[in-house]
Structures are given as structure tokens and as C-alpha cells.
Design a protein around this motif. Sequence first.
Motif, PDB file in Angstrom:
ATOM      1  N   GLU A 120       0.836  -1.197   0.000  1.00 14.75           N
ATOM      2  CA  GLU A 120       0.000   0.000   0.000  1.00 14.75           C
ATOM      3  C   GLU A 120       0.871   1.248   0.000  1.00 14.75           C
ATOM      4  OE1 GLU A 120      -3.584   2.040   2.624  1.00 14.75           O
ATOM      5  OE2 GLU A 120      -2.574   0.238   3.332  1.00 14.75           O
ATOM      6  N   VAL A 121       1.806   1.323   0.919  1.00 14.09           N
ATOM      7  CA  VAL A 121       2.842   2.354   0.917  1.00 14.09           C
ATOM      8  C   VAL A 121       4.156   1.637   0.662  1.00 14.09           C
ATOM      9  CG1 VAL A 121       4.064   4.097   2.260  1.00 14.09           C
ATOM     10  CG2 VAL A 121       1.583   3.835   2.512  1.00 14.09           C
ATOM     11  N   VAL A 122       4.857   2.039  -0.393  1.00 12.14           N
ATOM     12  CA  VAL A 122       6.056   1.321  -0.804  1.00 12.14           C
ATOM     13  C   VAL A 122       7.179   1.602   0.186  1.00 12.14           C
ATOM     14  CG1 VAL A 122       7.782   1.023  -2.617  1.00 12.14           C
ATOM     15  CG2 VAL A 122       5.378   1.433  -3.222  1.00 12.14           C
ATOM     16  N   ARG A 123       7.680   0.553   0.794  1.00 13.45           N
ATOM     17  CA  ARG A 123       8.904   0.601   1.604  1.00 13.45           C
ATOM     18  C   ARG A 123       9.723  -0.614   1.190  1.00 13.45           C
ATOM     19  NH1 ARG A 123       8.585   4.077   6.210  1.00 13.45           N
ATOM     20  NH2 ARG A 123       7.460   5.892   5.396  1.00 13.45           N
ATOM     21  N   LEU A 124      10.790  -0.364   0.448  1.00 11.50           N
ATOM     22  CA  LEU A 124      11.525  -1.464  -0.175  1.00 11.50           C
ATOM     23  C   LEU A 124      13.025  -1.236  -0.042  1.00 11.50           C
ATOM     24  CD1 LEU A 124      10.737  -4.031  -1.792  1.00 11.50           C
ATOM     25  CD2 LEU A 124      11.143  -2.729  -3.877  1.00 11.50           C
ATOM     26  N   LEU A 125      13.730  -2.288   0.318  1.00 13.81           N
ATOM     27  CA  LEU A 125      15.190  -2.295   0.345  1.00 13.81           C
ATOM     28  C   LEU A 125      15.668  -3.175  -0.802  1.00 13.81           C
ATOM     29  CD1 LEU A 125      17.995  -1.791   1.520  1.00 13.81           C
ATOM     30  CD2 LEU A 125      17.549  -3.595   3.203  1.00 13.81           C
ATOM     31  N   ILE A 126      16.277  -2.566  -1.813  1.00  9.21           N
ATOM     32  CA  ILE A 126      16.818  -3.293  -2.962  1.00  9.21           C
ATOM     33  C   ILE A 126      18.321  -3.435  -2.734  1.00  9.21           C
ATOM     34  CG2 ILE A 126      17.083  -3.354  -5.459  1.00  9.21           C
ATOM     35  CD1 ILE A 126      14.674  -1.541  -5.709  1.00  9.21           C
ATOM     36  N   LEU A 253      16.753  10.441   7.627  1.00 10.64           N
ATOM     37  CA  LEU A 253      15.969   9.344   7.067  1.00 10.64           C
ATOM     38  C   LEU A 253      14.922   8.854   8.048  1.00 10.64           C
ATOM     39  CD1 LEU A 253      18.623   7.239   5.115  1.00 10.64           C
ATOM     40  CD2 LEU A 253      17.189   9.116   4.327  1.00 10.64           C
ATOM     41  N   LYS A 254      15.249   8.810   9.322  1.00 12.24           N
ATOM     42  CA  LYS A 254      14.241   8.423  10.320  1.00 12.24           C
ATOM     43  C   LYS A 254      13.075   9.401  10.300  1.00 12.24           C
ATOM     44  CE  LYS A 254      16.321   8.006  14.289  1.00 12.24           C
ATOM     45  NZ  LYS A 254      16.484   7.693  15.718  1.00 12.24           N
ATOM     46  N   ARG A 255      13.391  10.671  10.194  1.00 11.40           N
ATOM     47  CA  ARG A 255      12.339  11.698  10.163  1.00 11.40           C
ATOM     48  C   ARG A 255      11.445  11.539   8.938  1.00 11.40           C
ATOM     49  NH1 ARG A 255      13.977  18.052  10.845  1.00 11.40           N
ATOM     50  NH2 ARG A 255      11.897  18.988  10.596  1.00 11.40           N
ATOM     51  N   LEU A 256      12.052  11.280   7.788  1.00 10.49           N
ATOM     52  CA  LEU A 256      11.259  11.085   6.568  1.00 10.49           C
ATOM     53  C   LEU A 256      10.405   9.819   6.660  1.00 10.49           C
ATOM     54  CD1 LEU A 256      13.870  11.971   3.775  1.00 10.49           C
ATOM     55  CD2 LEU A 256      12.199  13.470   4.888  1.00 10.49           C
ATOM     56  N   ALA A 257      10.987   8.764   7.225  1.00  5.45           N
ATOM     57  CA  ALA A 257      10.278   7.484   7.303  1.00  5.45           C
ATOM     58  C   ALA A 257       9.118   7.523   8.283  1.00  5.45           C
ATOM     59  CB  ALA A 257      11.248   6.376   7.690  1.00  5.45           C
ATOM     60  N   GLN A 258       9.092   8.515   9.177  1.00  5.66           N
ATOM     61  CA  GLN A 258       8.003   8.591  10.154  1.00  5.66           C
ATOM     62  C   GLN A 258       6.669   8.967   9.517  1.00  5.66           C
ATOM     63  OE1 GLN A 258       9.572  11.338  13.047  1.00  5.66           O
ATOM     64  NE2 GLN A 258      10.795   9.766  14.084  1.00  5.66           N
ATOM     65  N   HIS A 263       6.345   6.985   0.355  1.00  9.60           N
ATOM     66  CA  HIS A 263       6.972   5.835  -0.291  1.00  9.60           C
ATOM     67  C   HIS A 263       8.491   6.025  -0.243  1.00  9.60           C
ATOM     68  CE1 HIS A 263       3.014   4.863  -2.002  1.00  9.60           C
ATOM     69  NE2 HIS A 263       2.921   6.122  -2.345  1.00  9.60           N
ATOM     70  N   MET A 264       9.216   4.984   0.136  1.00 10.51           N
ATOM     71  CA  MET A 264      10.682   5.077   0.221  1.00 10.51           C
ATOM     72  C   MET A 264      11.319   3.797  -0.313  1.00 10.51           C
ATOM     73  SD  MET A 264      11.320   7.042   3.876  1.00 10.51           S
ATOM     74  CE  MET A 264      12.960   7.595   3.393  1.00 10.51           C
ATOM     75  N   LEU A 283      16.962  -1.610   8.439  1.00  2.89           N
ATOM     76  CA  LEU A 283      15.677  -2.318   8.407  1.00  2.89           C
ATOM     77  C   LEU A 283      14.593  -1.513   9.113  1.00  2.89           C
ATOM     78  CD1 LEU A 283      16.743  -6.023   9.134  1.00  2.89           C
ATOM     79  CD2 LEU A 283      16.489  -4.856   6.935  1.00  2.89           C
ATOM     80  N   GLY A 284      14.968  -0.802  10.166  1.00  2.00           N
ATOM     81  CA  GLY A 284      13.986  -0.014  10.903  1.00  2.00           C
ATOM     82  C   GLY A 284      13.395   1.124  10.097  1.00  2.00           C
TER      83      GLY A 284
END
Length: 960
Positions: A120-126, A253-258, A263-264, A283-284
Motif C-alpha cells: 500500500e505504501v512502498v517501503r523497499l530495500l533493494i 531518514l528516520k524523520r522522513l520514514a516517520q 513511499h521510500m 531495516l527499521g
Amino acid sequence: MSTEAPRFQVGSLVSARGREWVVLPDSSEDDLCLRPLGGADEDAILIHLPLEPAPSRPRPATFPLPNPAKAGGRASGLLLRDAMRLKLSAGAGPFRSFGHLGVEPRAYQLVPLLMALRQEVVRLLIADDVGIGKTIEAGLIARELLDRGEIGRLAVICPPHLCEQWQSELATKFHIEAAVVRSGTAARLERGLPQGQTIFDHHPFTIVSLDYIKRPNRLDDFARACPEFVIVEEAHGCVLARGRDRQQRFELLKRLAQDPKRHMVFLTATPHSGDEEAFHNLLGLLDPAFRELGSLPEGEARRRLRARLASHFVQRQRADIREWKDSTVFPDRETREVTYQLTGPWGELFDEVLRFARAMVKRTENASKLQQRMSFWAALALLRCVSSSPAAAAQALRTRLKATLEGPEAQQLEEIEALAADTVLDGADDQSLTADETVPAGTTEEAARDAKALQDLIARAERLKGEAHDPKLALLRREVEGLIAAGFRPVVFCRYLATAHYLAAELQGPLGRKGAVVDVVTGELTPEEREERIAAFAAAADGKVPVLIATDCLSEGINLQQHFTAVVHYDLVWNPTRHEQREGRVDRFGQTAKVVRALMLYGANNPVDGAVLRVILKKAERIRKELGVSVPLPADTNQVMQAVMRAVLLSTGAVKDTRQLRLDFPEIESADRQVETLWQSAKEKARATRTIFAQARLRPEEVLPEWEKAKGVLGGAADVERFVKAAAEALGAPLHERRDGWRLPVDHLPEALQEQLATLGIERPVQLVFDRPGPSGVLHAHRAHPLVRALAEHLAERALAEEGEIAARCGALFTDAVATRTLLLILRLRTQLVVHKPDAAPRHLLAEECVVARLGRDGPPVLLDDAESRRLLSAPAAKDMPPAQRQRFVRAALELLTPRMNDLAALASTRADLLLEDHVRVRDAAIGRREQRGYRIDVRPCLPVDVIGLWVLVPVQGVL
């Protein structure tokens, strides 16, 4: 400007200013965005309706049926169908973005895209291996979300040296024009902005340098105006807790991910480098719950959390790509080591420099900590430079390392340590590889007092320049000549500017006589100048083999796979990450050669080279071969290398004994054991991580059906090749087969098309390949290439204007391919998708597809698959059909078709439903939750259906 629903439906036809147009999604009540009926999106215009004169004001239009008097020849039907398909930019099918791509992705590169679309909200580690194509994978996700109307802005956060590469990749491959935001561009971008607006408010697409954004005031501006989609390049370097800069990046990055709606996508080739805290910090950012994996004991809760993480984490090495049976992706890498001997005058100079360096260190044994460290760094610089080249050695001997003489000793010591580590070593860790290529200071004030000895060493180093006295240079020349003879194009990497210019000057003559041309690229050039220099160098080689001498400014940021096929490590790097990066510039996705070579030079009796090889590089290579990927050095590189080099400097043995690679000093043994233990631990962690998440990745059988469906709508490599060959022949410029592909005589094409191609920079006969990117100077003609698009648009426009028979809109022929008279229709279906979100105005999207249907006297039209439509449209004529008879058959077909337009409308409605099914299917994991909050998609076929072409196939049997 009104934002209400447009007066004309998106996808409908209108007549304005003397021609027909298609209404595009960016239209509103007062403004119509229109694309010419036979043109491309680049030809679109905007009409402001209140100011448009009444005579030319847009009005509804219909697409005319083919004119029987303009019936064409046998081959024109398939040519028209292919042209119409290949010019589509808003194609139907499961992906909305494929018509907007400037690259043809490989099927395996769709895996991250499909994973992202199921969230639904993209959170992906490539975390794919170096060279697999992470930039393309991230760009595909961004382009797809843009074309689905789910995002309107994006930002790429990356190290400064990668900004231009990202800007180029987004523009050329994804048609996204992004502004680079860093210290050198910010003032220009801010000029003229409205009061209260920042760069990030004004520019929807930005590439943001980490060095620029780390300041608190800029960080706050960016965090406030940050787009809804963010790509983080080299993400592993932003999550380490140590170091003030890295802590600031991590906090950003923590601030943006909150923001739960942002989408990140995080990119890294080394997600786990042995630092558990950094890995779990990374990962967090996907989900705070994933940080618990660092402390959660084994059990059901940990297994469930790990299983959930697997849907956000894709990590593949090259062996994983082989299961896709795509043999054109990566070359085989052949590695080899070659050695030279420190003998004669060169060996004697090395001995003298080593004695000089040891004396510097010994002289400060009882001095202050600052003086001791200065002597150590100066001595180490001398050893490194004398191992590089006489030019670097002479310059290091001339340059003194000085303290600042300001501030307390502790502060001066800190500054000296930072400066020396940056110039002597290859970075403090794998996230901060140095970009300083200047020769470091190799003496101290105290050492320089012995002026006679110093001047003697400098003079001896200067006299040793040239192949007659420099065995390392002589070895390089022989090895490069061997590579050239074997058909390779080498890039030679060295550590220092002085060495790079020395090699270029010495090799220009000898290699020139062997049919090569030599150039040098260093960090003295800006990133843009480096790229321009390389492209111009490769283009100007004019049949000669290009040999590039480069410093490590090219080991990141500029891909070299289209120009070079071999890497030579003239100087050993003291960090294995840099070593792999050098080879990864050539051995990566898009390399056309089946084999690339990597050659490593070192002194067989050079203790500096021997220590680096034993303690670092050999271990790194062994682990890379075991795992298939590189594992970063699991310890502070500075500390390891200092321990190793201290052993070389402080050895009590004779200098010549030291040169025999007797590397069994206690200090080296200790460092070697420490590194071995840490590296084995890191290797096992990396192996375990890959094993866990490899089990959850999408397999070919899950992805290939979507891939084939997308190609079926828009056309793949085989369709492009067939079309370009047929179109070129029909236009009087047939392709000629060559050893390295095909030659298109552009100067034989129609003048109007030549003029169009000239605006694209294509003015002379060009070499083409179709199946994969070609070498430098050879054009890869994929479906999105401007040449292919220009050919398709030219033929489509002529056909729709019914000018000539090359790609006519109708025809008839006698053939053995059918048993009964068969009517084939080439149809263009236009479908409007309306995306409804609870917190935004409806978003209108347009999808188009070109299909072939068979229409009988009774029953609904039958849609033909790609193979059957190709078979029938390319059916050979069994006998000649007179023009008058051809026109009669076409008129009879039109009489049958006219009352059946409602049947075509029903077909369009069915295809619209299938389009919605495709659109939703790849988003199936998220769609249910979204519908609960008022998210939905409506589809509306744009009627009447456009009948682009009509062909009548008449069986020969029974015809008199």
C-alpha cells in the motif's frame, strides 16, 4: 484555473486548428491538453479555451474509416500494426509506465517493481549485487507510480559524486527531468523563487546531495517539503551510528520514514557489512518493528517478523539472475595477477626510500604524540607513492606534512589524522571512500633538514621515469598490448594524479604504434566534464582501440561498460570495496562483451604490495568467489592498514630481507588473524541473510506472465527488429548486415524523416543492434529509442493521412492462408481510467492499445493473439489482385462493418474491464485496504472505436 472534470473526456477525439487531436489527462475545464492524432506526446499542445477564437475552438470529432481508393499492398498491414503499437506511450496492460521508458528492462528487473506494487505504501530495500541494475529497478517503481497517478513528486538522496549519473539516468531512461540540488547549484535554483518557497517546494523532481542536505537548516527545509516518494542511494552509508555526518543522515531518514504515507526505496549492494547495529537501523527505516530483529530471540515471533520483512527486502546476486535464462545480461569475468621485480636501480631506490621512511619514524620515538603520528603518516605516504610510480615518489619526497600550529595539540592531532587518512589510505571505512587523488606529503620538517639525502632521492626518482628503468611501467605496456591484441579495450586505474599523467605520457607513443589511442581522466575534471571527455574520446577513436588511464574518480558515478571491456589495477587499492567498484564499472548490466578481464599488477618482492594482498585483497577475492558477491572489510580499514604498515616500517630485519615478502612479523600475523576472524564472521552473516531472503523472492514463473503481457501490448525486441527492417526497406533504405550488427543508411530515408532524425542527433549512417545494448558507437534499437519512435510515427502519420501505399490503411489479397473470406481489423482502443482518492481530486489516465480482430458475418468480433495476427497480416499473396477488384473487396467489407460498430464498442468495453483487472492485479495486496478508505478506479472506453486498418483475405480455392 478550474480543476473540475474536463469538458471533453480524456481519450476522446476533437477537431481544432484544422486537424484532429486526442484529449490527454492533463486537461481541465478551461484548458485542453491535446496530442495530434498521429503524433507523439512530445507534440502535445495546451489550448486555453476562453481565449481560443470560435472558428478554431475544439469540437468533437470522429475517426474516418479507411478509403477503398487508397488500398495498399500486401505487407502494409503488418507494417501499420507494428508502427501503431511501437508509437504508443500510454499503453494498456499490467504496467502503466512501459510506454514512457527509454530503456527496455530485463524481466528479472521487474521483481522489485512487482514487490513494490503489492504494498500500500512502498517501503523497499533493494540490495542486489553491484552491476545488476538497481538504478533501473528504482526508476521503474518511480515511473510506474507517477503514471498510475499515485505520486506527483520524487527526490533521490545520494552521495554528491552520483548526482549527475542519477540526473542522466532519470532523464534518458524514464523521461523524468530532475534538478540537482547541492552547494554548487542551490543558489541558482533559489534565484527567483516566490517568497516563502524552497527549492523542494518549487521543483517536483530533485536529486539531493547528502553533503548539501546534512546542514540542520537545509535538513529542516527538505523534511518539511519532502516529496511523497524518496529514493536513497548508498543507503548503508546513512545508517551508521558513528560519525557526526552519518548520525545526521540517519536522523534525516528516520524523520522522513516517520510519515506513514511516504513511499521510500533504499538502494545498497552491501546491506549487511558486519555491523549489526547499522543493518538493523536500515531495516527499521522500512518499519520500526524490523529493528527488533536485532534483539528478538529465535522463535515464532521472530520467524513471523522475518517473513514480513521478506516482502520489503530483495537481495540477489548474479547466480540468482541465471534462473531467468537471460544469457545476454552479464559477461564472464576473467581475473589474473601479473608481477614485476624490484631490481636494479629501481630496487635500490625502493630500499633507500624504505630506510629513509624508517629513519623518520625512529627519529620521533621519544617525541610528542603529534610528531610521532606525523612521521608515521609521512613515512607511509612515501611507501605508497614509491610503490605507485617514480612521478608520485618524486612529488611525495618534495612535499612536507605540516601541523597547523594553531590550537591545542589534541586538535592538531585530530586534523592531521583526518588529512593523512584521506590522502594516504582509501577511506576510513566502506561508506567513505576517499576522492583525494593528490600525492600525499611524504616528509616532515625534521626529515627535510637532511636536504642532501632528500635531494638525492628526488633526483634518483626523476631519473627512473620511463620504461628502461621502471619495470612496473614496462610490464603494464606489455600487458595492455596483449589485451589490445586479444580484442579488449582497457581502462587502467591508478591511485594518484601524478601517476595517471605519467602513464599517459609514457604510453601514448608505444601504444599509438600498436593501433591504440591513449587519454587520461582524473578528478581534476568535474563529473560532467569526465563523462563528456570519455564519450568524446571513445567516439573520436576512429577505428583505433581506446586505452583510458584513470584515477579512482571513475570507480564510482560513471559507467564504462559501453566503452571498455577490461580493467587493469596498476596500483593496488587498500580497500576491497574500491577494488570491486573499479571492476564493476566495466563488468555490469549493459556490457556487450561476453568476457571482461581484470588484471592486477603488483611487485613480487614489494613488502607494501605483499602486505595488502595477504591481509586484505586475497581474503576479499576468496569470499567473493565463495558467495558470489563482495563482503566489505568488517573492521576499520584505517586501523587494519596502519597495523600492517607499522609492521613493515618498524621491522628490525634488513631492508632486503623485508623485500623478500617475509611477512611473518608478529604485527602482521596479529592483524592477519584479527581480520580473518572478523571477515569469516561477516561472511557467515552475509550468507545467512541471503539464504533467508532468497527464499521469499519472486520467481520467474510469477513475473514472466506479466512481462509477456506487457510486451504483447507494446511490442518487444523481436517486434522492433521486424518493424525497423521492414520500415527501412519500404522507405528505400534497407538495412545491411555487418559483423557487429546492422547498418542503416539514414541518408537514403525520405527528406522529412531525415530532418526529424537530425534533430535527434542521427545524421549519418548508423550501426544498429536489436537484442542488447551495443558497444560504443553502435545504437541499441529498442522500442523506446528515438529512432524507432521516429520511424513508427512517420509511417503511422502517412498511413493515417492515407498518403501512399507504404503503410496503407486497407487492402485485399488472394492467399492460401485462409479457407474462407476473412476480414481483419486493426483497432486502436482508447480507455480512460479515473483514479479516485479520498484526499484528492480524481486523476484521469489514458491507456491505448492496438489490437487485431477478425470480423465475420455473424457473431461478435474475435480478438486475435499476437502470433495469429502476425501470421495473417503477413500472409503471402497466392496470385495478383487487380486494383479495381481490391477496391470492391474493401468496399464490401466496409458495408459489413458499418452496422457492426456496436459490436466493436462491446469489444472495447470488454478490453476496458480486462485493463482494470490488469491494473488492479499487480496491486492486489494493497487494493483491498485502499477500497475500504474510498480508493477506487473506474474505467470508461472511449467510443467510437478507431478502425485504423481493414484487410480482406480471400482464399484462392474457388476463385476464377
